[in-house]
Enzyme design. Sequence first.
Site, PDB file in Angstrom:
ATOM      1  N   SER A   1       1.213  -0.856  -0.162  1.00  0.00           N
ATOM      2  CA  SER A   1      -0.095   0.177   0.206  1.00  0.00           C
ATOM      3  C   SER A   1       1.226   1.339  -0.164  1.00  0.00           C
ATOM      4  CB  SER A   1      -0.748   0.086   1.398  1.00  0.00           C
ATOM      5  OG  SER A   1      -1.597   1.302   1.565  1.00  0.00           O
TER       6      SER A   1
ATOM      7  N   TYR B   1      -1.208  -1.559  10.485  1.00  0.00           N
ATOM      8  CA  TYR B   1      -0.516  -1.721   9.594  1.00  0.00           C
ATOM      9  C   TYR B   1       0.175  -1.051   8.325  1.00  0.00           C
ATOM     10  CZ  TYR B   1      -3.549  -1.176   4.190  1.00  0.00           C
ATOM     11  OH  TYR B   1      -3.272  -1.730   3.185  1.00  0.00           O
TER      12      TYR B   1
HETATM   13  N1  LIG Z   1      -9.022  -1.042  -1.120  1.00  0.00           N
HETATM   14  C1  LIG Z   1      -7.630  -0.423  -0.930  1.00  0.00           C
HETATM   15  O1  LIG Z   1      -7.809   1.365  -0.676  1.00  0.00           O
HETATM   16  C2  LIG Z   1      -6.108  -0.760  -0.497  1.00  0.00           C
HETATM   17  C3  LIG Z   1      -5.073   0.338  -0.581  1.00  0.00           C
HETATM   18  C4  LIG Z   1      -3.708  -0.074  -0.633  1.00  0.00           C
HETATM   19  C5  LIG Z   1      -3.631  -1.759  -0.188  1.00  0.00           C
HETATM   20  N2  LIG Z   1      -4.988  -2.319  -0.389  1.00  0.00           N
HETATM   21  C6  LIG Z   1      -4.447  -3.475  -0.347  1.00  0.00           C
HETATM   22  O2  LIG Z   1      -4.986  -4.763  -1.457  1.00  0.00           O
HETATM   23  C7  LIG Z   1      -5.422  -6.002  -1.017  1.00  0.00           C
HETATM   24  C8  LIG Z   1      -6.880  -6.524  -1.089  1.00  0.00           C
HETATM   25  O3  LIG Z   1      -7.769  -5.992  -0.352  1.00  0.00           O
HETATM   26  P1  LIG Z   1      -8.814  -5.125  -1.404  1.00  0.00           P
HETATM   27  O4  LIG Z   1      -8.910  -3.631  -0.961  1.00  0.00           O
HETATM   28  O5  LIG Z   1      -9.209  -5.950  -2.715  1.00  0.00           O
HETATM   29  O6  LIG Z   1     -10.039  -5.562  -0.016  1.00  0.00           O
HETATM   30  P2  LIG Z   1     -11.489  -6.798  -0.564  1.00  0.00           P
HETATM   31  O7  LIG Z   1     -12.307  -6.083  -1.464  1.00  0.00           O
HETATM   32  O8  LIG Z   1     -11.892  -6.695   0.796  1.00  0.00           O
HETATM   33  O9  LIG Z   1     -10.331  -7.925  -0.089  1.00  0.00           O
HETATM   34  C9  LIG Z   1     -10.015  -8.864   0.930  1.00  0.00           C
HETATM   35  C10 LIG Z   1      -9.640 -10.401  -0.068  1.00  0.00           C
HETATM   36  O10 LIG Z   1      -9.449 -10.679   1.280  1.00  0.00           O
HETATM   37  C11 LIG Z   1      -9.466 -11.457   1.342  1.00  0.00           C
HETATM   38  N3  LIG Z   1      -9.015 -12.215   2.726  1.00  0.00           N
HETATM   39  C12 LIG Z   1      -9.172 -11.366   3.770  1.00  0.00           C
HETATM   40  N4  LIG Z   1      -8.858 -12.117   4.976  1.00  0.00           N
HETATM   41  C13 LIG Z   1      -8.340 -13.454   4.198  1.00  0.00           C
HETATM   42  C14 LIG Z   1      -7.853 -14.597   5.392  1.00  0.00           C
HETATM   43  N5  LIG Z   1      -7.938 -14.311   6.829  1.00  0.00           N
HETATM   44  N6  LIG Z   1      -7.300 -15.708   5.170  1.00  0.00           N
HETATM   45  C15 LIG Z   1      -7.562 -15.669   3.660  1.00  0.00           C
HETATM   46  N7  LIG Z   1      -8.319 -14.198   2.609  1.00  0.00           N
HETATM   47  C16 LIG Z   1      -8.513 -13.856   3.276  1.00  0.00           C
HETATM   48  C17 LIG Z   1     -10.931 -11.342   0.835  1.00  0.00           C
HETATM   49  O11 LIG Z   1     -11.578 -12.938   0.667  1.00  0.00           O
HETATM   50  P3  LIG Z   1     -12.420 -13.560   1.845  1.00  0.00           P
HETATM   51  O12 LIG Z   1     -13.647 -12.755   2.305  1.00  0.00           O
HETATM   52  O13 LIG Z   1     -13.010 -14.950   0.521  1.00  0.00           O
HETATM   53  O14 LIG Z   1     -11.559 -14.624   2.846  1.00  0.00           O
HETATM   54  C18 LIG Z   1     -11.035 -10.887  -0.447  1.00  0.00           C
HETATM   55  O15 LIG Z   1     -10.765 -11.808  -1.312  1.00  0.00           O
HETATM   56  C19 LIG Z   1      -4.769  -5.881   1.032  1.00  0.00           C
HETATM   57  O16 LIG Z   1      -3.640  -6.712   0.817  1.00  0.00           O
HETATM   58  C20 LIG Z   1      -5.088  -4.484   0.700  1.00  0.00           C
HETATM   59  O17 LIG Z   1      -4.517  -3.901   2.501  1.00  0.00           O
HETATM   60  C21 LIG Z   1      -6.435  -2.201  -0.102  1.00  0.00           C
END
Ligand SMILES: NC(=O)c1ccc[n+]([C@@H]2O[C@H](COP(=O)([O-])OP(=O)(O)OC[C@H]3O[C@@H](n4cnc5c(N)ncnc54)[C@H](OP(=O)(O)O)[C@@H]3O)[C@@H](O)[C@H]2O)c1
Length: 252
Positions: free
Chosen positions: A135, A145
Amino acid sequence: MSLALVTGATSGIGLAFARELARRGDDLVLVARDVDRLGTLADELRAAGRTIHVVPADLATRDGVAAATDAIRERRIDLLVNNAGSSIGKFFGDTDVAAEDAQLDLMVKAPMDLMAAALEVMRPRGSGRILNVASIAAFTPRGTYSAHKAWIVNLSQWMNIQYAREGVVTTVLCPGFVRTEFHQRMGVDPSDVPGWMWTSAETQVRGALADLEKGKPISIPTVRYKVLGTVARYAPASLVAAVAKKGRKIAG
Ligand SMILES: NC(=O)c1ccc[n+]([C@@H]2O[C@H](COP(=O)([O-])OP(=O)(O)OC[C@H]3O[C@@H](n4cnc5c(N)ncnc54)[C@H](OP(=O)(O)O)[C@@H]3O)[C@@H](O)[C@H]2O)c1
């Protein structure tokens, strides 16, 4: 054709990675907790002609990580996408330490174990790619985080230096705000984040894959976040921390 393992493939950035990689002709191993969503995505991608393996796993647990590392070793994957992640909607000090332990397992231990398994497969073969999702928060002081994300940025940079010469390329993606389920799951209201700061999961994925292709250690896909990332690295930490509080209002 290659075989990619994507963690957190059921939603947001991971879902966009799975769809884009399938569109480019990759077969996939999909890892996440939600079995129904994994099944629906597997059906969608199989209908498009891809071979799909599903590994239901909670990556905050030992058994879940073992299921994913077994899949990496047995299927001898070509690309690892360490994407699964979440955050707690409170700052360290107000959080429950058990919840912090689980976050450390998911955000640090799981990607480390998956990378170790991937290196075991890729180094003797002399080829492989690892894409870690961090991130832009990695460059800001913002509690546990951002500390977890800084850890994976640092390790990814070193892995790129150390193993690219053996044919294993590592790139770390540093997205800014992306419209996914992330903030809703965290229980925060990101309405104080201005519209121009939001990007799409598809933009992040296309940018990351292009940078991985070029062997870049760090991928920051949009110009506005390249600028913000540079400013964050050199501006006073207290100013950066104040700006980085955006998007963390408790919903309700
Ligand atoms: N959205 C943002 O603004 C943003 C910004 C910077 C970085 N990120 C990073 O991007 C990555 C993806 O996040 P996203 O934004 O796509 O969020 P999201 O829509 O909430 O997706 C998160 C994914 O991670 C899986 N997950 C969560 N906890 C888990 C666990 N304990 N075991 C296995 N799978 C798990 C969830 O699947 P299940 O619930 O099916 O397990 C889901 O597929 C993360 O690493 C986050 O830190 C996000």
